[in-house]
Design an enzyme around this catalytic site. Structure first.
Site, PDB file in Angstrom:
ATOM      1  N   HIS A  36     -40.684   2.940 -14.000  1.00  0.00           N
ATOM      2  CA  HIS A  36     -40.323   2.323 -15.397  1.00  0.00           C
ATOM      3  C   HIS A  36     -41.269   1.337 -15.786  1.00  0.00           C
ATOM      4  O   HIS A  36     -41.505   1.468 -17.061  1.00  0.00           O
ATOM      5  CB  HIS A  36     -38.763   1.642 -15.231  1.00  0.00           C
ATOM      6  N   HIS A  62     -41.896  -7.085 -16.920  1.00  0.00           N
ATOM      7  CA  HIS A  62     -40.824  -7.604 -17.859  1.00  0.00           C
ATOM      8  C   HIS A  62     -39.383  -7.700 -17.163  1.00  0.00           C
ATOM      9  O   HIS A  62     -38.553  -8.226 -17.544  1.00  0.00           O
ATOM     10  CB  HIS A  62     -40.712  -6.877 -19.100  1.00  0.00           C
ATOM     11  N   ASP A  63     -39.311  -7.058 -16.041  1.00  0.00           N
ATOM     12  CA  ASP A  63     -37.855  -6.948 -15.217  1.00  0.00           C
ATOM     13  C   ASP A  63     -37.929  -7.809 -13.958  1.00  0.00           C
ATOM     14  O   ASP A  63     -36.820  -7.786 -13.312  1.00  0.00           O
ATOM     15  CB  ASP A  63     -37.361  -5.509 -14.839  1.00  0.00           C
ATOM     16  N   GLU A  66     -35.013 -10.602 -13.738  1.00  0.00           N
ATOM     17  CA  GLU A  66     -33.777 -10.049 -13.766  1.00  0.00           C
ATOM     18  C   GLU A  66     -33.361  -9.103 -12.726  1.00  0.00           C
ATOM     19  O   GLU A  66     -32.244  -9.315 -12.337  1.00  0.00           O
ATOM     20  CB  GLU A  66     -33.931  -9.334 -15.193  1.00  0.00           C
ATOM     21  N   ASP A  67     -34.002  -8.099 -12.391  1.00  0.00           N
ATOM     22  CA  ASP A  67     -33.596  -7.081 -11.637  1.00  0.00           C
ATOM     23  C   ASP A  67     -34.511  -6.994 -10.010  1.00  0.00           C
ATOM     24  O   ASP A  67     -34.721  -5.794  -9.894  1.00  0.00           O
ATOM     25  CB  ASP A  67     -33.886  -5.691 -12.150  1.00  0.00           C
ATOM     26  N   ASP A 125     -39.526  -0.723 -24.064  1.00  0.00           N
ATOM     27  CA  ASP A 125     -38.300  -0.771 -22.846  1.00  0.00           C
ATOM     28  C   ASP A 125     -37.148   0.110 -23.198  1.00  0.00           C
ATOM     29  O   ASP A 125     -36.912   0.936 -22.479  1.00  0.00           O
ATOM     30  CB  ASP A 125     -37.978  -2.281 -22.609  1.00  0.00           C
TER      31      ASP A 125
END
Ligand code: ZN
Length: 180
Positions: A36, A62-63, A66-67, A125
């Protein structure tokens, strides 16, 4: 591109692969999460003609606030990749203290106020996520749930428009394929 920029991009790729190493995408194929991130990085790189190394690095990361399970912090991003990248990543990061529905609503609310780079990244995204749903949907997702996701993504992207015609066209093409 200067050697230092290439070096930072490769460092970000390695950092992202480490931070997400235990994760898989929730699609039926269970792709490694890094797929991703490389897709989003490729999209922003193409959208900007390869001229914005900070945006490519931000896309790879970018994640990461968060993840991920490695407890990466904003300060770690500043230390490793500088203020600009850390701030772009923070702009596109949800407030994880909020419930899921509220997080989704806040993305729509925040979209028009994002910086130009964060908007390009947000559109890329969402374009990547639409592609994942088209190519490898989560097994437990009904057609209605897919339709709902596409409609929500379109709403977020509506608030980001006017920054980059190429990425907007990529998003729109994928959006049009979602005939659920
Ligand atoms: Zn993402």
């Amino acid at each position: 591109m200067k050697a230092k920029k290439v070096l930072q991009i490769v460092r970000a790729l390695d950092f992202a692969a480490w931070a997400h190493s235990t994760q898989r995408r929730k699609g039926g194929a269970g792709e490694p999460y890094i797929n991703h991130l490389t897709e989003v990085a490729r999209l922003v790189a193409q959208a900007t003609g390869g001229n914005d190394d900070k945006l490519i690095i931000s896309a790879l990361l970018h994640d990461v606030l968060e993840d991920q399970s490695m407890h990466v912090t904003y300060d770690m991003l500043v230390e490793n990749f500088g203020n600009k990248v850390a701030n772009i990543v923070r702009e596109v990061t949800d407030d994880i203290a909020l419930p899921q529905a509220e997080r989704k609503r806040m993305q729509v609310v925040h979209a028009p106020h994002l910086s130009r780079r964060a908007k390009i990244l947000k559109i890329a995204d969402k374009a990547a996520n639409l592609n994942s749903i088209l190519e490898s949907p989560p097994k437990d997702w009904s057609e209605a749930r897919k339709r709902e996701y596409f409609a929500w993504a379109a709403e977020v992207v509506a608030g980001c428009r006017g920054v980059n015609a190429w990425i907007e066209a990529v998003f729109d093409e994928r959006l049009s394929l979602g005939q659920f």
